[in-house]
Design an enzyme around this catalytic site. Structure first.
Site, PDB file in Angstrom:
ATOM      1  N   LYS A 297       9.292 -88.612  40.699  1.00 19.76           N
ATOM      2  CA  LYS A 297       8.983 -87.750  39.559  1.00 19.76           C
ATOM      3  C   LYS A 297       9.059 -86.277  39.930  1.00 19.76           C
ATOM      4  CE  LYS A 297       5.452 -90.483  38.248  1.00 19.76           C
ATOM      5  NZ  LYS A 297       4.111 -90.763  37.825  1.00 19.76           N
TER       6      LYS A 297
ATOM      7  N   GLU B 162       0.567 -92.569  36.621  1.00 20.40           N
ATOM      8  CA  GLU B 162      -0.123 -91.287  36.577  1.00 20.40           C
ATOM      9  C   GLU B 162       0.614 -90.453  35.526  1.00 20.40           C
ATOM     10  OE1 GLU B 162      -1.210 -87.525  39.477  1.00 20.40           O
ATOM     11  OE2 GLU B 162      -0.154 -89.228  40.329  1.00 20.40           O
TER      12      GLU B 162
ATOM     13  N   ARG C  79       9.216-101.057  46.612  1.00 23.15           N
ATOM     14  CA  ARG C  79       9.687-100.201  45.530  1.00 23.15           C
ATOM     15  C   ARG C  79      11.140-100.490  45.257  1.00 23.15           C
ATOM     16  NH1 ARG C  79       6.198 -95.638  45.168  1.00 23.15           N
ATOM     17  NH2 ARG C  79       7.508 -94.340  43.883  1.00 23.15           N
TER      18      ARG C  79
HETATM   19  P1  ATP Z   1       6.846 -91.202  41.805  1.00 19.69           P
HETATM   20  O1  ATP Z   1       6.941 -91.117  43.286  1.00 19.69           O
HETATM   21  O2  ATP Z   1       8.131 -91.449  41.118  1.00 19.69           O
HETATM   22  O3  ATP Z   1       6.053 -90.099  41.209  1.00 19.69           O
HETATM   23  P2  ATP Z   1       4.528 -92.787  41.638  1.00 19.69           P
HETATM   24  O4  ATP Z   1       4.308 -94.009  42.433  1.00 19.69           O
HETATM   25  O5  ATP Z   1       3.785 -91.585  42.026  1.00 19.69           O
HETATM   26  O6  ATP Z   1       6.072 -92.538  41.546  1.00 19.69           O
HETATM   27  P3  ATP Z   1       2.977 -93.626  39.433  1.00 19.69           P
HETATM   28  O7  ATP Z   1       2.919 -93.052  38.080  1.00 19.69           O
HETATM   29  O8  ATP Z   1       1.826 -93.466  40.324  1.00 19.69           O
HETATM   30  O9  ATP Z   1       4.271 -93.022  40.119  1.00 19.69           O
HETATM   31  O10 ATP Z   1       3.442 -95.151  39.378  1.00 19.69           O
HETATM   32  C1  ATP Z   1       2.871 -96.150  38.582  1.00 19.69           C
HETATM   33  C2  ATP Z   1       3.160 -97.466  39.212  1.00 19.69           C
HETATM   34  O11 ATP Z   1       4.559 -97.664  39.308  1.00 19.69           O
HETATM   35  C3  ATP Z   1       2.609 -97.527  40.613  1.00 19.69           C
HETATM   36  O12 ATP Z   1       1.975 -98.771  40.809  1.00 19.69           O
HETATM   37  C4  ATP Z   1       3.818 -97.377  41.481  1.00 19.69           C
HETATM   38  O13 ATP Z   1       3.651 -98.067  42.689  1.00 19.69           O
HETATM   39  C5  ATP Z   1       4.901 -98.003  40.624  1.00 19.69           C
HETATM   40  N1  ATP Z   1       6.207 -97.461  40.973  1.00 19.69           N
HETATM   41  C6  ATP Z   1       6.582 -96.167  41.026  1.00 19.69           C
HETATM   42  N2  ATP Z   1       7.843 -96.046  41.462  1.00 19.69           N
HETATM   43  C7  ATP Z   1       8.297 -97.301  41.692  1.00 19.69           C
HETATM   44  C8  ATP Z   1       9.528 -97.856  42.169  1.00 19.69           C
HETATM   45  N3  ATP Z   1      10.568 -97.081  42.482  1.00 19.69           N
HETATM   46  N4  ATP Z   1       9.633 -99.200  42.261  1.00 19.69           N
HETATM   47  C9  ATP Z   1       8.597 -99.995  41.933  1.00 19.69           C
HETATM   48  N5  ATP Z   1       7.412 -99.544  41.492  1.00 19.69           N
HETATM   49  C10 ATP Z   1       7.250 -98.213  41.370  1.00 19.69           C
HETATM   50 MG    MG Z   2       1.583 -91.907  42.176  1.00 24.82          MG
END
Ligand code: ATP
Ligand code: MG
Length: 539
Positions: A266, A31, A256
């Site tokens: 983030k 995102e 994760r």
């Molecule tokens: P955050 O909580 O850091 O904002 P998010 O999951 O909202 O992370 P996205 O931009 O939606 O961030 O993530 C893109 C992809 O990366 C998603 O498929 C998410 O599951 C994966 N992802 C995010 N953080 C991790 C992590 N710590 N380990 C593995 N995959 C991750």
């Molecule tokens: Mg997300």
């Protein structure tokens, strides 16, 4: 076909064997609401890596269904970071590219009697959703006819209603044990300018509804995501089955990556940037890929780390020390050696005149790396910590009357310490032993300590920066991130460095000091710590 390396690959092998699919297609779905971090590197490793392994392809899919938080700055940063890691996406796709089709599918659901316009507020929907043990309550608007729903939904799109006044909900099962299936909202009214579609839309699809459609439209065969989406999979499947997707993409969840002493979400990272705790998204203390790059951590080491931790379904937390150990191993093999003195103390060799060249191996672990000449002279700098007026027992560095070797040069004996008015040693005068030159030592003198040095005549001033982890250990002050943040995690020293470091930016092992990235900031040479020299991780 190579053997499956993890449970995801085992599922894929199963699907291939069953003839459900032929070519593998994945997508990496950030995102654009912040910078990518090392957790995303794991997600990329899984998505791009799996596609690569099967000779398939992976798209870069921007999940931009939430217009108020998304920015083009983040889109650009995300692209840059993926390229830096060395992954190649087949197509760059945005959820917003599909807004028209996603909308058309919503009308289709309405016509099928599988979605309805609901007038309950967000709070009312939440209050009637039920709990894990209690079923939810059906909305009074659930019985609207498809014709009425279609008219209202079109009016929603035309902007006839205020934000939040109505929404579109899937009509599934308010008594489902899975709360995500209790008539979830799939469209909401939101007047927000979208970074790509501008003001074209005032209704936006919800992620859970849009995502399976976007996957399907891209031809994704395996939608690999993190565990928090496991409970959403029934909804993912409901959308695909109800809309008749064939072949329907398969969602598979993995754990994760969590690392100790690092904030990964983030939301928190953004807070650190906005509150000025760090210098920016690319501050070397940040776990963002931009930060890791600024820190001097090689992309290869990050991928190597992802490969070593593996892909599993069980949640776990990885020691930051393990990550650092992987980085250190990589740099140890690849980083050229150099010398800098963190806290300089002048060393004058009273009986030495002129200068000469001594040879240093560029990297003793890299075959054929060769040597480089370093100019040795009368006035040098050594570390303050390498001389003691009051040495503890078994002190092998320099003390008055004692001997130590200057790395790759000569053995010296300290004769006199010059102190300032406060009693601090500001200069050490010594004698060198001409027969003790490294590689041709006939002096017979045993010198246990080997000290690094820089030549005062050619040394350049450098700002040397060392870092603590941003986050104190978990037991420091409970679990709240803000209490664990170290605001004083950057330490700056006025160092003296070999002159070539100012000419050749890169990552180095500063002998006896640590791994550092050398670069110029304007006229200033900066030596910025990557990882410490010593491994304090217990493998
Ligand atoms: P955050 O909580 O850091 O904002 P998010 O999951 O909202 O992370 P996205 O931009 O939606 O961030 O993530 C893109 C992809 O990366 C998603 O498929 C998410 O599951 C994966 N992802 C995010 N953080 C991790 C992590 N710590 N380990 C593995 N995959 C991750
Ligand atoms: Mg997300």
């Amino acid at each position: 076909m190579a053997e499956a390396e993890n449970f995801i690959q085992a599922f894929i092998d199963e699907d291939l064997a069953a003839g459900k699919i032929s070519a593998i297609k994945t997508r990496f779905p950030p995102e654009p609401n912040g910078y990518l971090h090392i957790g995303h590197a794991k997600s990329m490793f899984v998505n791009f890596g799996t596609a690569e392994k099967y000779g398939g392809t992976c798209n870069l899919f921007f999940d931009d269904t939430n217009p108020s938080k998304e920015k083009t700055e983040y889109v650009d940063a995300i692209r840059r970071d993926i390229e830096w890691l060395g992954y190649h996406w087949e197509k760059e796709v945005y959820a917003s590219d599909f807004f028209d089709i996603i909308y058309a599918y919503a009308e289709k659901l309405i016509e099928m009697g599988k979605a309805f316009v609901c007038d309950l507020s967000a709070e009312e929907i939440k209050a009637t959703r039920g709990t894990l043990t209690e079923p939810g309550t059906e909305s009074p608007y659930r019985g609207r006819t498809p014709e009425e729903n279609l008219r209202l939904f079109r009016e929603m799109r035309e902007g006839k209603y205020a934000d939040g006044e109505k929404c579109l909900r899937a009509k599934i099962d308010m008594a489902s044990p899975n709360i995500n299936l209790r008539d979830p909202v799939i469209y909401r009214i939101l007047r927000a300018e979208h970074h790509r579609t501008g003001n074209k839309w005032c209704i936006y699809p919800m992620y859970d509804y849009a995502h399976p459609i976007c996957d399907y439209l891209q031809g994704v065969t395996h939608s690999l995501c993190t565990l928090e989406f496991e409970d959403h999979r029934p909804l993912y499947d409901w959308v695909g089955l109800t809309l008749g997707f064939s072949p329907k993409p398969r969602q598979i969840e993995f754990a994760r990556l969590n690392l100790t002493n690092l904030v990964m979400s983030k939301r928190y990272l953004k807070k650190l940037v906005e509150e000025g705790t760090v210098h920016g998204w690319d501050d070397p203390r940040m776990p963002t890929l931009a930060g890791l790059r600024a820190r001097g951590i090689p992309a290869e080491a990050i991928k190597d780390f992802c490969a070593r931790i593996g892909v599993a379904k069980a949640q776990s937390e990885c020691e930051i020390g393990y990550f650092e150990a992987v980085v250190r191993d990589w740099l140890n093999l690849h980083a050229p050696r150099a010398m800098a003195v963190v806290s300089p103390l002048k060393l004058t060799i009273v009986n030495y005149e002129g200068e000469e060249q001594v040879d240093f191996e560029k990297n003793p672990l890299e075959e054929g790396a060769g040597t480089r000449p370093v100019v040795f002279g009368k006035e040098l700098y050594i570390e303050q910590a390498d001389f003691s007026l009051d040495p503890p027992p078994k002190y092998h560095r320099l003390k008055l009357g004692g001997y130590a070797r200057l790395k790759n040069a000569y053995i010296v004996r300290a004769d006199e310490a010059v102190t300032d008015e406060n009693g601090n040693v500001v200069e050490v005068k010594c004698t060198y032993i001409p027969e003790s030159r490294s590689g041709n030592d006939t002096s017979g003198i045993k010198a246990k300590g080997v000290l690094h040095w820089v030549n005062a005549a050619t040394a350049v001033d450098a700002e040397l920066r060392q870092y603590d982890h941003l986050l104190r250990d978990a037991d420091y002050a409970g679990q709240d991130f803000s209490e664990r943040i170290r605001t004083d995690s950057e330490h700056i020293f006025a160092a003296k460095a070999e002159p070539f470091l100012a000419e050749q930016a890169g990552s180095y092992q500063l002998m006896r000091t640590g791994y550092y990235r050398a670069f110029k900031e304007g006229e200033k040479l900066v030596l910025s710590e990557i990882v410490s020299l010593k491994d304090n991780f217990n493998k």
